[in-house]
Design a protein around this motif. Sequence first.
Motif, PDB file in Angstrom:
ATOM      1  N   GLU A 128       0.827  -1.205   0.000  1.00  0.00           N
ATOM      2  CA  GLU A 128       0.000   0.000   0.000  1.00  0.00           C
ATOM      3  C   GLU A 128       0.863   1.257   0.000  1.00  0.00           C
ATOM      4  N   PHE A 129       0.286   2.371  -0.531  1.00  0.00           N
ATOM      5  CA  PHE A 129       0.966   3.666  -0.515  1.00  0.00           C
ATOM      6  C   PHE A 129       0.166   4.662   0.311  1.00  0.00           C
ATOM      7  N   PHE A 130       0.869   5.599   0.963  1.00  0.00           N
ATOM      8  CA  PHE A 130       0.183   6.646   1.720  1.00  0.00           C
ATOM      9  C   PHE A 130      -0.601   7.573   0.787  1.00  0.00           C
ATOM     10  N   ASP A 131       0.011   7.922  -0.337  1.00  0.00           N
ATOM     11  CA  ASP A 131      -0.616   8.797  -1.316  1.00  0.00           C
ATOM     12  C   ASP A 131      -1.590   7.971  -2.152  1.00  0.00           C
ATOM     13  N   LEU A 132      -2.850   8.359  -2.163  1.00  0.00           N
ATOM     14  CA  LEU A 132      -3.876   7.584  -2.855  1.00  0.00           C
ATOM     15  C   LEU A 132      -4.071   7.989  -4.316  1.00  0.00           C
ATOM     16  N   SER A 133      -3.289   8.949  -4.797  1.00  0.00           N
ATOM     17  CA  SER A 133      -3.443   9.373  -6.190  1.00  0.00           C
ATOM     18  C   SER A 133      -3.013   8.272  -7.150  1.00  0.00           C
ATOM     19  N   GLU A 134      -3.502   8.342  -8.381  1.00  0.00           N
ATOM     20  CA  GLU A 134      -3.165   7.330  -9.382  1.00  0.00           C
ATOM     21  C   GLU A 134      -1.666   7.306  -9.656  1.00  0.00           C
ATOM     22  N   ALA A 135      -1.046   8.473  -9.667  1.00  0.00           N
ATOM     23  CA  ALA A 135       0.396   8.548  -9.927  1.00  0.00           C
ATOM     24  C   ALA A 135       1.176   7.816  -8.843  1.00  0.00           C
ATOM     25  N   ALA A 136       0.757   7.988  -7.600  1.00  0.00           N
ATOM     26  CA  ALA A 136       1.454   7.322  -6.492  1.00  0.00           C
ATOM     27  C   ALA A 136       1.264   5.817  -6.545  1.00  0.00           C
TER      28      ALA A 136
END
Length: 313
Positions: A213-221
Amino acid sequence: MTLVPSIGRELSNPPSDGISNLRFSNSSDHLLVSSWDKSVRLYDAKADDSMRGEFKHGGAVLDCCFHDEYSGFSASADHKVRRIDFNAGKEDILGTHDEPVRCVEYSYAAGQVITGSWDKTVKCWDPRAASGPERSQIGTYKQPERVNSLSLVGNHLVVATAGRHVNIYDLRNMAQPEQRRESSLKYQTRCVRCYPNGTGYALSSVEGRVSMEFFDLSEAAQAKNYGTFATGGCDGFVNVWDGNNKKRLYQYSKYPTSIAALSFSRDGGLLAVASSYTFEEGDKPHEPDAIFVRNVNEVEVKPKPKVYPNPPA
């Protein structure tokens, strides 16, 4: 220390009951080990006479972490959070929870000790304060369920609880979680570990799956790379994975019993493995608990380059 080439060097004087966790120091090859035999032990992972000290607590020790090369903190089933100093040979009580303390971390960024408990709280402590919870406790933060695991990177704190809840905090403002999530895995969370680069975390569950998982939920992240990581299972195998391609890179020879914990050294050159039955099949005869340390070769952890077919002429 016994040398078994296929699985690594076995450290002498292992705990006498289940190993709950082990961790390498950030500044040396010292290894801190907590156990259900009520002990916290310090080892030198490269020495023949490897054990450097031991403390006995009033209950099973469910987790431990380093402060510096010779001192650290422990989380115990007797509800106490302890500060332990192997050089001085002394310990003191940093604070208490209302139920067993399941996990403990030290934040170098904030200078705080963070603990999670089965009393459904996370607590922050100032280890520089005088002894005693009234002096050292910074704050108490209620959780939706019992805390199973927590992990830190920079100012990010990730708390994984029963019921598959995941709360993400900024240590500089603990009043409310920055994000409240639910694990994408179907079953109970066993462990959470943040990525060293600070971009996210990995969750593992009791049925043997891992979610990245990533902290940033944007598509780029979400399109970022995961890197490599290692897992250990109740089948006694340790696997190294290429997270980007979701493929196994390497599987080590089978260990005597379940893998209870893993830790890489600060430079990634050593891997410590706790071979310790985790009672997944109930109370039955099993191999003795053991700690193995093996050298990590580049071929075992380096992702293989993609091979593209030649374009048509």
